[in-house]
Design a protein around this motif. Structure first.
Motif, PDB file in Angstrom:
ATOM      1  N   VAL A 103       0.835  -1.197   0.000  1.00 11.94           N
ATOM      2  CA  VAL A 103       0.000   0.000   0.000  1.00 11.94           C
ATOM      3  C   VAL A 103       0.876   1.255   0.000  1.00 11.94           C
ATOM      4  O   VAL A 103       0.599   2.230  -0.686  1.00 11.94           O
ATOM      5  N   LYS A 104       1.973   1.186   0.745  1.00 13.50           N
ATOM      6  CA  LYS A 104       2.834   2.361   0.833  1.00 13.50           C
ATOM      7  C   LYS A 104       3.432   2.707  -0.536  1.00 13.50           C
ATOM      8  O   LYS A 104       3.551   3.882  -0.891  1.00 13.50           O
ATOM      9  N   ASP A 105       3.771   1.666  -1.310  1.00 10.46           N
ATOM     10  CA  ASP A 105       4.283   1.919  -2.665  1.00 10.46           C
ATOM     11  C   ASP A 105       3.253   2.673  -3.501  1.00 10.46           C
ATOM     12  O   ASP A 105       3.591   3.589  -4.260  1.00 10.46           O
ATOM     13  N   ALA A 106       1.977   2.265  -3.351  1.00  7.93           N
ATOM     14  CA  ALA A 106       0.929   2.949  -4.110  1.00  7.93           C
ATOM     15  C   ALA A 106       0.909   4.427  -3.722  1.00  7.93           C
ATOM     16  O   ALA A 106       0.804   5.309  -4.579  1.00  7.93           O
ATOM     17  N   ALA A 107       1.062   4.703  -2.428  1.00  7.80           N
ATOM     18  CA  ALA A 107       1.060   6.091  -1.949  1.00  7.80           C
ATOM     19  C   ALA A 107       2.278   6.850  -2.479  1.00  7.80           C
ATOM     20  O   ALA A 107       2.175   8.009  -2.892  1.00  7.80           O
ATOM     21  N   LEU A 108       3.426   6.169  -2.475  1.00 11.48           N
ATOM     22  CA  LEU A 108       4.657   6.821  -2.961  1.00 11.48           C
ATOM     23  C   LEU A 108       4.493   7.228  -4.432  1.00 11.48           C
ATOM     24  O   LEU A 108       4.873   8.329  -4.836  1.00 11.48           O
ATOM     25  N   ILE A 109       3.931   6.319  -5.221  1.00 10.17           N
ATOM     26  CA  ILE A 109       3.774   6.623  -6.649  1.00 10.17           C
ATOM     27  C   ILE A 109       2.720   7.713  -6.856  1.00 10.17           C
ATOM     28  O   ILE A 109       2.888   8.608  -7.689  1.00 10.17           O
ATOM     29  N   MET A 110       1.657   7.649  -6.040  1.00 10.39           N
ATOM     30  CA  MET A 110       0.636   8.700  -6.156  1.00 10.39           C
ATOM     31  C   MET A 110       1.223  10.080  -5.868  1.00 10.39           C
ATOM     32  O   MET A 110       0.881  11.057  -6.525  1.00 10.39           O
ATOM     33  N   GLU A 111       2.103  10.154  -4.893  1.00  9.11           N
ATOM     34  CA  GLU A 111       2.732  11.440  -4.569  1.00  9.11           C
ATOM     35  C   GLU A 111       3.423  12.032  -5.806  1.00  9.11           C
ATOM     36  O   GLU A 111       3.493  13.247  -5.969  1.00  9.11           O
ATOM     37  N   ILE A 112       3.902  11.146  -6.664  1.00  4.71           N
ATOM     38  CA  ILE A 112       4.635  11.612  -7.845  1.00  4.71           C
ATOM     39  C   ILE A 112       3.702  11.919  -9.020  1.00  4.71           C
ATOM     40  O   ILE A 112       3.816  12.955  -9.671  1.00  4.71           O
ATOM     41  N   ILE A 113       2.753  11.024  -9.277  1.00  4.70           N
ATOM     42  CA  ILE A 113       1.973  11.208 -10.514  1.00  4.70           C
ATOM     43  C   ILE A 113       0.754  12.110 -10.348  1.00  4.70           C
ATOM     44  O   ILE A 113       0.207  12.587 -11.338  1.00  4.70           O
ATOM     45  N   ALA A 114       0.307  12.367  -9.122  1.00  2.00           N
ATOM     46  CA  ALA A 114      -0.888  13.199  -8.945  1.00  2.00           C
ATOM     47  C   ALA A 114      -0.549  14.672  -9.080  1.00  2.00           C
ATOM     48  O   ALA A 114       0.587  15.076  -8.838  1.00  2.00           O
ATOM     49  N   GLY A 115      -1.521  15.460  -9.445  1.00  2.00           N
ATOM     50  CA  GLY A 115      -1.329  16.913  -9.468  1.00  2.00           C
ATOM     51  C   GLY A 115      -1.870  17.543 -10.728  1.00  2.00           C
ATOM     52  O   GLY A 115      -1.985  16.896 -11.773  1.00  2.00           O
ATOM     53  N   LYS A 116      -2.202  18.802 -10.601  1.00  2.00           N
ATOM     54  CA  LYS A 116      -2.743  19.586 -11.702  1.00  2.00           C
ATOM     55  C   LYS A 116      -1.813  19.520 -12.908  1.00  2.00           C
ATOM     56  O   LYS A 116      -0.600  19.653 -12.770  1.00  2.00           O
ATOM     57  N   ASP A 117      -2.388  19.306 -14.071  1.00  2.00           N
ATOM     58  CA  ASP A 117      -1.611  19.259 -15.304  1.00  2.00           C
ATOM     59  C   ASP A 117      -2.212  20.254 -16.299  1.00  2.00           C
ATOM     60  O   ASP A 117      -3.382  20.144 -16.639  1.00  2.00           O
ATOM     61  N   PRO A 118      -1.419  21.205 -16.743  1.00  2.00           N
ATOM     62  CA  PRO A 118      -1.974  22.165 -17.708  1.00  2.00           C
ATOM     63  C   PRO A 118      -2.431  21.514 -19.012  1.00  2.00           C
ATOM     64  O   PRO A 118      -3.161  22.132 -19.786  1.00  2.00           O
ATOM     65  N   PHE A 119      -2.041  20.267 -19.235  1.00  2.00           N
ATOM     66  CA  PHE A 119      -2.457  19.598 -20.467  1.00  2.00           C
ATOM     67  C   PHE A 119      -3.727  18.761 -20.310  1.00  2.00           C
ATOM     68  O   PHE A 119      -4.157  18.113 -21.243  1.00  2.00           O
ATOM     69  N   ASP A 120      -4.271  18.732 -19.104  1.00  2.00           N
ATOM     70  CA  ASP A 120      -5.538  18.015 -18.889  1.00  2.00           C
ATOM     71  C   ASP A 120      -6.438  18.894 -18.031  1.00  2.00           C
ATOM     72  O   ASP A 120      -6.218  19.047 -16.829  1.00  2.00           O
ATOM     73  N   SER A 121      -7.454  19.472 -18.655  1.00  2.00           N
ATOM     74  CA  SER A 121      -8.275  20.429 -17.901  1.00  2.00           C
ATOM     75  C   SER A 121      -9.241  19.747 -16.947  1.00  2.00           C
ATOM     76  O   SER A 121      -9.952  20.426 -16.215  1.00  2.00           O
TER      77      SER A 121
END
Lengths: 479, 468
Positions: free
Chosen positions: B199-217
């Motif tokens: 589960v912690k790995d899932a959280a670690l990866i989410m910390e990296i891939i999540a976030g506002k992206d100007p290319f996806d409104s």
């Protein structure tokens, strides 16, 4: 028998935003080599997503305000699905269910009467690409090329109610709309370049028998003149059919320039089902009242307002004001010239006749001269250094080259002759050569003055001060 | 042992050998498991805190320079000109992409049998499916070919294969992870998520891939904390269990038993469990199978043989379109395109598509009301464990297995599947759904189950032994 024509328009306006509707590609692609202003988004690469260009929204709001529309705080994008090679995603992003604006109007002048044309809706969408067919025509082409530069250029579509009742009204509507678009600086409005495209729905009511024909959609009318011509043709075609008791097909027809007729493009049974549904890649557009008001307050003075102000402030006839206001640049130029010369009517006359004639001849919409040119020209005339005729003679060169009137004059060696002695000499010589004319004058034929004035003008190649010549001729003949 | 390593383990060890170990593991096991559609010939090394950690990417997420096929003939040789945002972010943090994983064609399926190329095998039993559509990503993680992977989840496509393969699969709140570069199946439902061994790995990866992206409104700017509360307890938390789970006739007995054990574990953790009713849940599958194919029918229109991908020329434009798409798309994809085209047609829009949108709103409101009163909703991830390859042929039976996973996509909420025991030798998954943006809480609850599960060894999930 009497017939009444019913016309509604669907107009597409290319917006001149810096970038395209949903990606950072440049939107001005005119004359660019094919497929050089494209990116993963506007070419529909797998995985690419649209991003709304917010200045496109502002431009659409401006147009909607100028057309007196209700602007909706909530609007949304939808997909219009159909297959065509110039449509890389297989759907066009448009606003179908919730357009940004509805229920507006535009007043047009027809035969000195004002007529209100209602606007049904105004929405935003993206343009498609362009097909270039190898060979002479689409039917002969072995293959076609796709140029995607135009894909994703922002468009505003304006749909009127069927309030127009003649081809001429249709034309005036589009002309006035273009003037407004240019005032707002939201579109070039060039019909020839496809920045303003007009389709019409036309039907005719046979009022004697109270039957209305089917509606025919007319496309391909890419100039003001063709709008009028195509609709005139179509109107007549429908009336002829009604007269002969023939059925008018519900179909789409295109204006064919070579034959000056409309030809059938597709019939009713070929109508597509576009399977509209909400565009899931773009959140709804929420326009706050503040933003709408901000845009409203930033609007420039529109043509109708300008006309009223010109009449009030410069005391020029409505006709003059309307002609000047037709083009914002000309209107601005007019005002600047009046500010310097303080001669509102004279400047208006000059612009409407001399300058507009030049612009028409040069097929330009650019003004190459400054108000200083006009000011100098007017002062030269006022000081009597040149005649109005000389001013008119040199103006084309001034306008074409942008050089000052005085420069052109001295180069041509033209200067008004106000030297009394010289003028006297010329007149005396003419009197000696033609004693009969002198006698005619003395016997009461006073209009002979014109003959002597003409002689002087001939001798000086028109550069003598006409008022002065007139005075001297009279004085010498009396003497 | 490389094949059991988590991202967290990698951070605490020498990472120089990891990529080579991963490639070696793929070489030895993939002829059997068949997780990968393509393996990088030369793995790109990226700098960053996670440098040298090998991961796999589902083949519907674009990777610059590597093929992205969507397991479809129509994109068999397609190389995207850009990296998906989530891929770019992983690279920026140092992760190394070793290959692209198999899936059901265009993510339409729950078994990886719908891949146009081959079926991936379940590492626990190679006669069984790995689930889908992210079956390759789940099998690659479970069989120890990579440390973690990315999948995409439209109706359960991360959670269900994670459940079938006995690993962790997380579907974030809709809008947290950019979809830029995720080849769209159903845009309003699609979300990228990690498949991991903890589960912690899932959280670690989410910390990296999540976030506002100007290319996806559709991404949101809201910051979500996935990690910092993860080790905290769940005492006094309230969990809801929908009655509808028990009313579902096809619920496997052993899956039901594991689920009951999970609920007991919840109580041991100090949380309370209460049964609730979510009446609209029984319409979720029907709603999903109207909305998803409708969006898909439009999203897949771009594969027309004009710009990229397969093109089979026939007389005339229409002929070329039809031939290209008939040959290029598999049966399931064509079925869904036809379904979606039908429900969007003017005559049926109101009766199907618009009605589905209304039911979706009702379901959202029902689920959100429950989540206002409870910390999470618990269900089995799938009513059945992994089934034998080729054993389910009726599309309707196949679709109905999505019953527990589709609600989270329709509502847009976070949901995780974690392994919780076995049914007839195959892993069973426990699903935890939380409120929108409560992703951190969902991960924290999952971490508590992971620590306390009687099937785990000291908080570590059991992994299969792949006999080569």
């Amino acid at each position: 028998m009497s017939y009444r024509t019913v016309i509604g328009l669907e107009i597409h306006v290319q917006l001149m935003t810096k970038t395209k509707a949903f990606c950072p590609c440049q939107a001005d692609v005119f004359e660019l080599p094919p497929n050089t202003a494209i990116c993963p988004v506007c070419t529909g690469q797998p995985g690419a997503l649209p991003i709304v260009n917010s200045s496109m929204i502002d431009y659409a709001v401006k147009i909607a305000l100028a057309l007196n529309c209700d602007i909706h705080e909530y609007s949304r994008f939808d997909r219009k699905n159909y297959f065509y090679p110039d449509l890389p995603k297989g759907y066009q992003i448009t606003q179908y269910f919730y357009p940004i604006a509805t229920s507006g109007y535009l007043d047009i002048d027809v035969d000195d009467q004002t007529k209100r044309i209602r606007i049904r809706r105004l929405h935003i969408e993206e343009d498609a690409g362009k097909l270039v067919h190898e060979g002479d025509s689409i039917t002969q082409a072995q293959y076609s090329f796709v140029d995607m530069n135009r894909c994703g250029i922002p468009l505003v579509e304006i749909v009127t109610e069927p309030d127009l009742s003649s081809p001429r009204e249709a034309r005036s509507f589009v002309e006035k709309l273009r003037t407004i678009l240019r005032y707002l600086e939201v579109s070039t409005g060039d019909m020839e370049k496809g920045a303003l495209r007009c389709d019409a729905n036309i039907s005719v009511v046979d009022e004697t028998n109270n039957i209305q024909s089917n509606r025919v959609e007319v496309k391909n009318m890419n100039s003001f003149r063709f709008i009028e011509k195509a609709l005139e043709y179509e109107q007549q075609r429908i009336i002829d059919s009604l007269r002969n008791g023939q059925n008018v097909e519900k179909e789409t027809r295109g204006w064919d320039l070579s034959t000056k007729t409309t030809v059938s493009m597709r019939g009713k049974e070929e109508e597509s089902d576009y399977r509209y549904f909400p565009e899931p890649d773009i959140p709804p557009v929420i326009l706050s009242k503040d933003r709408i008001e901000q845009i409203r307050s930033s609007l420039v003075e529109l043509p109708d307002q300008k006309i009223e102000r010109f009449i009030q402030r410069y005391k020029i006839p409505r006709y003059d004001a309307s002609v000047l206001a037709m083009n914002k640049e000309i209107a601005d130029f007019y005002e600047a010239c009046v500010k310097q010369t303080n001669k509102p009517k004279e400047v208006s006359n000059w612009i409407m006749t001399e300058m507009l004639r030049e612009m028409k001849q040069l097929e330009t919409e650019q003004i190459n001269i400054t108000p200083a040119h006009i000011f100098e020209l007017f002062s030269l005339m006022e000081k009597g250094e040149i005649s109005i005729k000389m001013a008119k003679d040199i103006f084309p060169e001034v306008f074409r080259t942008g050089r000052m009137p005085s420069e052109v004059l001295s180069e041509r060696g033209m200067k008004q002759i106000s030297d009394e002695k010289l003028i006297e000499q010329i007149i005396k010589r003419a009197m000696e050569q033609n004693p009969k004319a002198v006698e005619q004058y003395k016997s009461g034929k006073t209009n002979i003055v014109g003959y002597f004035v003409g002689q002087v003008m001939k001798e000086t190649r028109g550069s003598a001060n006409p008022q002065l010549v007139n005075e001297i001729v009279k004085r010498l003949l009396e003497g | 042992m490389f094949e059991k390593m988590t991202v967290e383990d990698c951070l605490n060890s020498n990472r120089e050998e990891l990529i080579e170990q991963s490639l070696e593991r793929i070489r030895s096991t993939d002829p059997l498991i068949k997780s990968f559609i393509s393996v990088a010939e030369k793995v790109q090394i990226n700098d960053g805190p996670y440098k040298g950690i090998p991961i796999a990417i589902k083949d519907n997420i674009t990777t610059k320079g590597l093929k992205t096929t969507c397991a479809s003939k129509i994109l068999e040789n397609y190389i995207a000109p850009y990296d998906a945002t989530c891929v770019k972010r992983l690279k920026d943090y140092g992760f190394a992409i070793v290959g692209k994983t198999n899936m059901d064609e265009f993510a339409m399926g729950s078994s990886t049998e719908r891949s146009a190329f081959f079926t991936t095998r379940n590492p626990w039993n190679i006669d069984c499916v790995p689930g889908g559509s992210s079956g390759g990503s789940a099998a690659a993680v479970a069989s120890g070919q990579v440390i973690a992977s990315l999948g995409s989840d439209t109706g359960g496509s991360v959670r269900q294969p994670a459940s079938f393969c006995g690993v962790v699969g997380f579907k974030p709140t809709y809008g947290l992870v950019s979809r830029y570069g995720l080849i769209a199946f159903a845009s309003s439902l699609d979300q990228v998520g990690p498949i991991t061994k903890s589960v912690k790995d899932a959280a670690l990866i989410m910390e990296i891939i999540a976030g506002k992206d100007p290319f996806d409104s559709t991404t949101v700017s809201r910051k979500v904390d996935f990690l910092s509360q993860i080790e905290e307890g769940v005492e006094k938390m309230k969990f809801a269990v929908p009655e509808e789970v028990y009313e579902y006739e096809q619920l496997d007995n052993e899956v039901a038993e594991r689920f009951e054990e999970a609920l007991k574990t919840a109580e041991k953790l100090g949380a309370s469990v209460k049964r609730v009713r979510i009446p609209s849940m029984k319409y979720a599958v029907a709603t999903y199978y109207v909305i998803a194919p409708a969006e898909a029918s439009s999203n897949l229109a771009r594969y027309d043989g004009v710009k990229y991908g397969l093109r089979i020329e026939e007389t005339g434009l229409k002929g070329t379109y039809m031939k290209t798409r008939n040959v290029g798309f598999g049966e399931e994809v064509r079925r869904r395109i036809v379904l979606g085209t039908f429900t969007l047609s003017a005559a049926y829009y109101e009766a199907y598509f618009n009605k589905a949108l209304k039911v979706r709103r009702i379901l959202s409101s029902d689920v959100n009301q429950i989540l206002d009163r409870f910390d999470a909703i618990l269900t089995p991830t799938s009513p059945v464990p992994a089934f034998k390859i080729g054993s389910v042929s009726d599309p309707l039976t196949y679709y109905l297995m999505d019953i527990f996973t589709v609600p989270a996509n329709l509502v847009g909420i976070p949901a995780i599947s974690i392994p919780f025991g076995f049914a007839r030798g195959m892993p069973v998954g426990l699903q935890i759904m939380g409120k929108r943006f409560d992703d951190g809480k969902v991960l924290r609850i999952a971490r508590n189950f992971e620590k306390r599960s009687p099937y785990n060894d000291n908080g570590r999930i059991p992994l299969p032994v792949v006999r080569i």
